[in-house]
Design an enzyme around this catalytic site. Structure first.
Site, short mmCIF file in Angstrom:
data_model
loop_
_atom_site.label_atom_id
_atom_site.label_comp_id
_atom_site.label_asym_id
_atom_site.label_seq_id
_atom_site.Cartn_x
_atom_site.Cartn_y
_atom_site.Cartn_z
N GLU A 28 14.88 -2.92 -5.35
CA GLU A 28 13.85 -2.68 -4.33
C GLU A 28 14.46 -2.89 -2.96
OE1 GLU A 28 12.39 -5.17 -2.14
OE2 GLU A 28 13.91 -6.61 -2.81
N SER A 80 14.36 -10.95 -2.41
CA SER A 80 14.92 -10.48 -1.15
C SER A 80 16.33 -11.06 -0.99
CB SER A 80 14.01 -10.84 0.02
OG SER A 80 14.35 -10.12 1.18
N HIS A 138 8.78 -6.01 -1.82
CA HIS A 138 8.06 -6.71 -0.75
C HIS A 138 6.61 -6.25 -0.76
CE1 HIS A 138 12.21 -7.46 0.32
NE2 HIS A 138 11.83 -8.30 1.27
#
Length: 298
Positions: free
Chosen positions: A201, A109, A271
């Site tokens: 992502e 992230s 995630h």
């Protein structure tokens, strides 16, 4: 790109929060996860600080990171959570310390900013994997151990993935969170996309914003330099109430066609509970027909 030393039993691993704030119970979970892997956790001095949506001031978060980089008794650095704020630190990180003694930097992230910056400025392989506070499922733990401890191929066949553009590709692995990659575009900390395999992502983004960020990379010339693309999961995608919204798969297929390189979508990245730990900067081979990603370590 140099591979950091494997994190064997007794490795001392710093737990830091370079982005969003950490709760005390989440630090407890982080410590327990590190100990379950046979490591000695070393929480940063400011890991529980809070400044709104940040885990303390920039100076405090930066200090915890640089102390861990400069301390030869620390073997690895595990980001306890994501959030936002890592980009604010990039100018002042001690890249020479990481270059002098490569350490396993683990996270995903918002940690994408660290992966990109260390890849460009320290020439070190870093590990895109679960945060320290996260639940390690059997699937995630297996890949995590292979990447961090035994340093074997931590990926493989992505059973749920699909082919968007066939073919095979070889190259360095780059990428992470799409929003961070778009935010780094045009800066000295953007990844080197030349002949690379992009893994990417995101979470909580509407399709039009995913479209826009991918187009930003395309307009910057990054996609034209790639050898291959492996899209992970785009979770919690929102399209709102627009009855004319375009589907995510349409957008990804358009990008695959623009790049014209072997491309798959749906690898265990993002995630999600079951995720691969991917050594960014390492050499890899992508077989888009088999939806297989193989990493070369050692």
């Amino acid at each position: 790109m140099r591979l950091p030393t494997a994190l064997g039993p007794g490795a001392r691993v710093a737990l830091i929060a370079p982005a969003g704030p950490l709760r005390p119970d989440e630090l407890d979970e982080s410590i327990a996860n590190a100990r379950s892997l046979g490591w000695e956790p070393v929480p940063g001095a400011h890991v529980l600080r809070r400044d709104g949506y940040l885990a303390g001031s920039d100076a405090e978060r930066l200090l915890d990171l640089n102390v861990a980089l400069r301390d030869d008794r620390i073997d690895g650095i595990w980001c306890a959570r994501g959030g936002y704020g890592t980009m604010r630190l990039l100018r002042e990180i001690d890249y020479d310390a990481m270059r002098r003694r490569p350490k396993s930097l683990i996270g995903y992230s918002d940690a994408t900013a660290l992966h990109a910056a260390f890849g460009v400025h320290s020439d070190v392989v870093t590990l895109h994997g679960p945060t320290a506070r996260g639940v390690l499922t059997d699937f995630s733990r297996d890949s995590f151990v292979r990447a961090c401890i035994t340093q074997r191929d931590s990926c493989g066949v992505a059973a749920a993935a699909r082919t968007l553009h066939d073919g095979r590709a070889e190259g360095r692995l780059v990428g992470g969170n799409l929003a961070l990659l778009a935010g780094l575009a045009g800066t000295p900390y953007a990844p080197d996309y030349r002949d690379a395999i992009l893994v990417v992502e995101d979470v909580g983004e509407p399709v039009y914003r995913i479209d826009r960020m991918l187009r930003q990379l395309e307009l910057a010339g990054s996609l034209s330099e790639l050898a291959g693309i492996a899209f992970g999961h785009f979770t919690e995608v929102r399209n709102g109430d627009d009855s004319h919204a375009r589907g995510l798969d349409v957008v990804l297929r358009e990008i695959a066609a623009l790049a014209g390189v072997p491309t798959v979508a749906g690898i265990p990245l993002g995630h999600i509970a079951d995720q691969w730990t991917i050594p960014l900067g390492a050499r890899a081979e992508l077989d888009a027909d088999r939806c297989e990603l193989r990493v070369e370590l050692g």
